[in-house]
Design an enzyme around this catalytic site. Sequence first.
Site, PDB file in Angstrom:
ATOM      1  N   PRO A 195      78.960 -38.682  96.981  1.00 50.95           N
ATOM      2  CA  PRO A 195      77.538 -38.952  96.833  1.00 50.95           C
ATOM      3  C   PRO A 195      76.922 -39.771  97.968  1.00 50.95           C
ATOM      4  CG  PRO A 195      78.841 -40.197  95.250  1.00 50.95           C
ATOM      5  CD  PRO A 195      79.756 -39.192  95.873  1.00 50.95           C
ATOM      6  N   ASN A 196      75.753 -39.325  98.347  1.00 48.41           N
ATOM      7  CA  ASN A 196      74.877 -39.983  99.330  1.00 48.41           C
ATOM      8  C   ASN A 196      75.345 -39.824 100.767  1.00 48.41           C
ATOM      9  OD1 ASN A 196      72.936 -41.034  97.459  1.00 48.41           O
ATOM     10  ND2 ASN A 196      74.524 -42.462  96.801  1.00 48.41           N
TER      11      ASN A 196
ATOM     12  N   ARG B 218      69.771 -43.494 107.358  1.00 51.14           N
ATOM     13  CA  ARG B 218      69.478 -44.854 106.896  1.00 51.14           C
ATOM     14  C   ARG B 218      70.727 -45.716 107.038  1.00 51.14           C
ATOM     15  NH1 ARG B 218      67.425 -42.666 101.345  1.00 51.14           N
ATOM     16  NH2 ARG B 218      66.383 -40.942 102.356  1.00 51.14           N
TER      17      ARG B 218
ATOM     18  N   TYR C  59      76.778 -47.703 108.232  1.00 47.29           N
ATOM     19  CA  TYR C  59      77.493 -46.425 108.249  1.00 47.29           C
ATOM     20  C   TYR C  59      77.430 -45.698 109.599  1.00 47.29           C
ATOM     21  CZ  TYR C  59      77.507 -47.199 103.238  1.00 47.29           C
ATOM     22  OH  TYR C  59      77.697 -47.743 102.001  1.00 47.29           O
TER      23      TYR C  59
ATOM     24  N   ASN D 243      86.297 -38.600 101.327  1.00 48.67           N
ATOM     25  CA  ASN D 243      85.470 -39.791 101.216  1.00 48.67           C
ATOM     26  C   ASN D 243      84.671 -39.613  99.937  1.00 48.67           C
ATOM     27  OD1 ASN D 243      83.688 -41.883 101.289  1.00 48.67           O
ATOM     28  ND2 ASN D 243      83.130 -41.642 103.452  1.00 48.67           N
TER      29      ASN D 243
ATOM     30  N   ALA E  85      80.726 -43.739  96.497  1.00 48.14           N
ATOM     31  CA  ALA E  85      80.777 -44.747  95.429  1.00 48.14           C
ATOM     32  C   ALA E  85      81.686 -44.333  94.278  1.00 48.14           C
ATOM     33  CB  ALA E  85      79.365 -45.029  94.927  1.00 48.14           C
TER      34      ALA E  85
ATOM     35  N   GLU F  47      92.480 -40.708 102.152  1.00 50.35           N
ATOM     36  CA  GLU F  47      91.216 -41.326 101.746  1.00 50.35           C
ATOM     37  C   GLU F  47      90.535 -41.935 102.969  1.00 50.35           C
ATOM     38  OE1 GLU F  47      91.813 -44.513  98.978  1.00 50.35           O
ATOM     39  OE2 GLU F  47      89.662 -44.960  98.819  1.00 50.35           O
TER      40      GLU F  47
ATOM     41  N   HIS G 188      86.993 -43.986 104.511  1.00 54.56           N
ATOM     42  CA  HIS G 188      85.706 -44.667 104.349  1.00 54.56           C
ATOM     43  C   HIS G 188      85.178 -45.044 105.718  1.00 54.56           C
ATOM     44  CE1 HIS G 188      86.118 -44.732 100.097  1.00 54.56           C
ATOM     45  NE2 HIS G 188      87.359 -45.133 100.263  1.00 54.56           N
TER      46      HIS G 188
ATOM     47  N   ARG H 280      83.622 -55.819 102.266  1.00 53.04           N
ATOM     48  CA  ARG H 280      82.268 -55.746 101.694  1.00 53.04           C
ATOM     49  C   ARG H 280      82.273 -56.374 100.285  1.00 53.04           C
ATOM     50  NH1 ARG H 280      79.801 -49.955 102.450  1.00 53.04           N
ATOM     51  NH2 ARG H 280      77.935 -51.161 101.899  1.00 53.04           N
TER      52      ARG H 280
ATOM     53  N   ARG I 153      83.570 -53.026  95.798  1.00 49.49           N
ATOM     54  CA  ARG I 153      84.057 -51.927  96.653  1.00 49.49           C
ATOM     55  C   ARG I 153      85.532 -52.092  97.013  1.00 49.49           C
ATOM     56  NH1 ARG I 153      79.192 -49.341  98.268  1.00 49.49           N
ATOM     57  NH2 ARG I 153      77.493 -50.845  98.401  1.00 49.49           N
TER      58      ARG I 153
HETATM   59  O1  CA2 Z   1      82.211 -46.562 103.687  1.00 50.71           O
HETATM   60  C1  CA2 Z   1      82.199 -45.486 103.090  1.00 50.71           C
HETATM   61  O2  CA2 Z   1      82.460 -44.402 103.642  1.00 50.71           O
HETATM   62  C2  CA2 Z   1      81.782 -45.448 101.613  1.00 50.71           C
HETATM   63  O3  CA2 Z   1      82.588 -44.470 100.955  1.00 50.71           O
HETATM   64  C3  CA2 Z   1      80.326 -45.050 101.604  1.00 50.71           C
HETATM   65  C4  CA2 Z   1      79.708 -45.093 100.210  1.00 50.71           C
HETATM   66  C5  CA2 Z   1      79.987 -46.419  99.540  1.00 50.71           C
HETATM   67  O4  CA2 Z   1      79.510 -46.397  98.209  1.00 50.71           O
HETATM   68  C6  CA2 Z   1      81.463 -46.765  99.526  1.00 50.71           C
HETATM   69  O5  CA2 Z   1      81.641 -48.017  98.938  1.00 50.71           O
HETATM   70  C7  CA2 Z   1      82.008 -46.781 100.935  1.00 50.71           C
HETATM   71  C8  CA2 Z   1      78.191 -44.906 100.279  1.00 50.71           C
HETATM   72  C9  CA2 Z   1      77.764 -43.693 101.031  1.00 50.71           C
HETATM   73  C10 CA2 Z   1      76.269 -43.799 101.211  1.00 50.71           C
HETATM   74  O6  CA2 Z   1      75.965 -43.366 102.490  1.00 50.71           O
HETATM   75  C11 CA2 Z   1      74.701 -43.612 102.935  1.00 50.71           C
HETATM   76  C12 CA2 Z   1      74.452 -43.290 104.237  1.00 50.71           C
HETATM   77  C13 CA2 Z   1      73.213 -43.503 104.771  1.00 50.71           C
HETATM   78  C14 CA2 Z   1      72.212 -44.047 103.990  1.00 50.71           C
HETATM   79  C15 CA2 Z   1      72.464 -44.372 102.672  1.00 50.71           C
HETATM   80  C16 CA2 Z   1      73.717 -44.148 102.141  1.00 50.71           C
END
Ligand code: CA2
Length: 145
Positions: A10-11, A18, A23, A72, A75, A96, A98, A105, A109
């Site tokens: 997700p996301n 953003r 990221y 990946n 969340a 896995e 990230h 963080r 997480r």
């Molecule tokens: O660090 C990572 O790759 C995560 O898997 C990214 C997830 C986060 O919930 C994990 O704790 C760590 C979130 C992905 C959201 O990605 C976005 C990218 C740009 C703007 C908003 C969200």
Amino acid sequence: MARILILNGPNLNLLGTRQPEVYGATTLQDIEIMCTAHAPSSALAFLQSNHEGALIDAIHAAKGAQDGIILNAGAYTHTSVALHDALASIELPCVEVHLSNIHARESFRHHSYIAPVALGQIAGFGALGYLLALDALHAHLHAAV
Ligand code: CA2
């Protein structure tokens, strides 16, 4: 030829649009292009979904069709017993990934439901993490034959 599914949760479709300070500025499409260039002799399949059930379906479908998975789970990493169970059920090697260092963080997480059913975890290296995961999976697959 190694068949590898690169699965994003997700996301992650928002990457590069953003929160670049967390990221990075690389988009998910950029990452897919980087992976294809990095592993030209592998058959890579890419899927991103914001839906837990779709990710589980993709993991089930990988059994017999793929040699390994790079995941990946976004969340869902920190919440999904269902993804853990899906990975455990198919018995395929999974790395896995990230983008961010989840251990540096927020405490919510720090725990991963994926880690116990993964070969290993790569976190904190941004988009490079996917390429490191490809190398790790290839090394594992070659050691296994
Ligand atoms: O660090 C990572 O790759 C995560 O898997 C990214 C997830 C986060 O919930 C994990 O704790 C760590 C979130 C992905 C959201 O990605 C976005 C990218 C740009 C703007 C908003 C969200």
